[in-house]
Design an enzyme around this catalytic site. Sequence first.
Site, PDB file in Angstrom:
ATOM      1  N   GLU A 171       0.825  -1.204   0.000  1.00  0.00           N
ATOM      2  CA  GLU A 171       0.000   0.000   0.000  1.00  0.00           C
ATOM      3  C   GLU A 171       0.866   1.265   0.000  1.00  0.00           C
ATOM      4  OE1 GLU A 171      -4.210  -1.083   2.010  1.00  0.00           O
ATOM      5  OE2 GLU A 171      -2.553  -0.981   3.432  1.00  0.00           O
ATOM      6  N   GLU A 213      -6.700  -7.102  -1.732  1.00  0.00           N
ATOM      7  CA  GLU A 213      -7.403  -7.086  -0.453  1.00  0.00           C
ATOM      8  C   GLU A 213      -8.873  -6.754  -0.699  1.00  0.00           C
ATOM      9  OE1 GLU A 213      -5.724  -4.691   2.622  1.00  0.00           O
ATOM     10  OE2 GLU A 213      -3.683  -5.469   2.347  1.00  0.00           O
TER      11      GLU A 213
END
EC number: 3.2.1.23
Length: 653
Positions: free
Chosen positions: A185, A266
């Site tokens: 991320e 995710e």
Amino acid sequence: MSLITSETPTLYEHYTAGGIHTGLNADKPYFTLNDKNISIYSGAVHYFRVPKQYWRDRLRKLRAAGLNTVETYVPWNLHEPQPDSFDFGQGGSDWEDFLDVREFLSIAKEEDLFAIVRPGPYICSEWEFGGLPSWLLREPGIKFRTSDAVFMKYVSRYFSVLLPILAMLQFTKGGPIIAFQVENEYASTYQPGIFTPDKKYLKQLRQILIDHGIVELLMTSDAAGYGTIGSLPGLVLQTANFASNPEQEFDQLKAFQPNRPIMAMEYWTGWFDHWSENHHLRNDSDFRNNLERILRYPASVNMYMFIGGTSFGFMNGANLNTGLDDNSGYEPDTTSYDYDPPLAENGDYTIKYVMVKELLKKYNPIETRLPQTPHLVPRVVYKSQTIQGQLTLDEIIYRIPDRLYTNHLRPMEYLPINNMSGQSYGYIIYRHRLFDLPRSSKLTIGGRIHDTVVVTLNDHLISRPLDVVSDLDGFGFWRTVDSTLDLGSAAYTYAVMDLMVENWGRVGYGKLSQFYQFKGLWSTDVYVNREKLQDWEIFPLEFKKSWTKSLTGWHIPFKSTGPALYKTDIFIDDPRDTYLDMRNWCKGIVIVNNFVLGRYSRIGPQQTLYLPGPLLRKGWNEILVFEHYRAADSISFIDSPMFKTRTIREKGL
């Protein structure tokens, strides 16, 4: 779909028939593995959040639901707890039994699963410091998650130990790993006009992977709305992280990454809890609806989490919910990482599990043999145990071998212990001896506390217990700046004052400036009646196994308020899973057979602590409770978790 029989091939039989020639390929609008079409149906299982005795059970349950892949992070702070001292399952640290990543991935293959590994160096994961080792904070000027030479020196050393282990487990080498993630991320670090993600850093990480023999597909993951700022277009495959609106996320991926496979790295099955909140639950129908839209798109998916597990010990992370870096918006995560996913923290099936199984059967065109759905691990409610022994804070302090005499307050990270790597977890105690202390004296702690402080005078509790959420706005907690405490109506010619400060978890997500999280009292000074205090004794209270095991001198409890250790022993014939019911206690930690199980706090949402059977043993078991404020007189058990709850639709939305 036709009926799957014993003649139906296993996953590996289907994809490796005729030999292994190539790995996971992303050069077309769809994935191929060994030149055969594949949609990745994955679930996140963190080996370090599940006792190793249950790894096979959790992985078999994942495979039985129809998934073909397991995804896991690798936490640097556990694997290199001190500089250049590593533990991958035989390293002798307190976490040794959780750390054999090679065995976990080997079991995954035995259970007919492929694997995606996200090695970091930063993992987020609501894990302490995002998986970074706290001893990095000792390096002056270090710039986390950048191409900074100091940071990369330590990353390179760690990866030089980790990556050879993982390289041997790659799919094209006969192992289960089909893909690796580069960083984690990374686009979320973007701050317009302040920080732009460091592409040089990402390229260095990619090259380190390649130099250590990593040949499988490389990926990054971010919310698609960030575009390409956190990735390396053309060099790695970008994937998306989200809870809802999959079409929007996937359409954006297609726009800047045409003719390549689409994947959610995710897909958030639920959400995690901070202390003081209510327990988060994701609506089951909403979860199912969005998952079906992912599969219908069609896209590959990794469900985060498939089983959340437990942040045992002191390993919960934290967030800062404001734009400030001063700890005012600090939010520590709970020990339970249940996450409301398809498998509960204890391995039980949820409605979401049934939904996943039904949807994958409907949408997966590749038929492979699945195992029978495993039986649940039984739980038991042990008889309540009366507290048998106590050590007060003063008695604990005299059993701490390390101490520092200084005129200046220091954070735990700078203590000269653990081979000069500092203190990572637990508590740090600042002791000062006061002379001629008048009545109604005022203690003032400058700046903000990182993260909580309990004050005692002559081993008697002075500060207020944390009973309700609003107490966090008072003395002793991070929300108050330059906080003041009345030391009471008594006068003293001599008094020992102890300030016990807790690291409640370092921040693991957010702006890079928020990663400089030193714990303890250090931001300014401490005063009594406006006089600056000097001549400190500083004690690290780490609760390491070897130290806890050595404790002696237990006595019948003679006080029930103030920081103290409480002990009971329980004889168990047949160790089984259970829960500790901590609703009659106030705040602290529980230690089982010298291993820190986790934290509890009356403010919730978590009210119980999951105690897996593998942490118990046949015969006598020792349970310790380190209570900060107000103790109960017994330890009680329960067979199910207790939370304060509310419902959410999706992550942080």
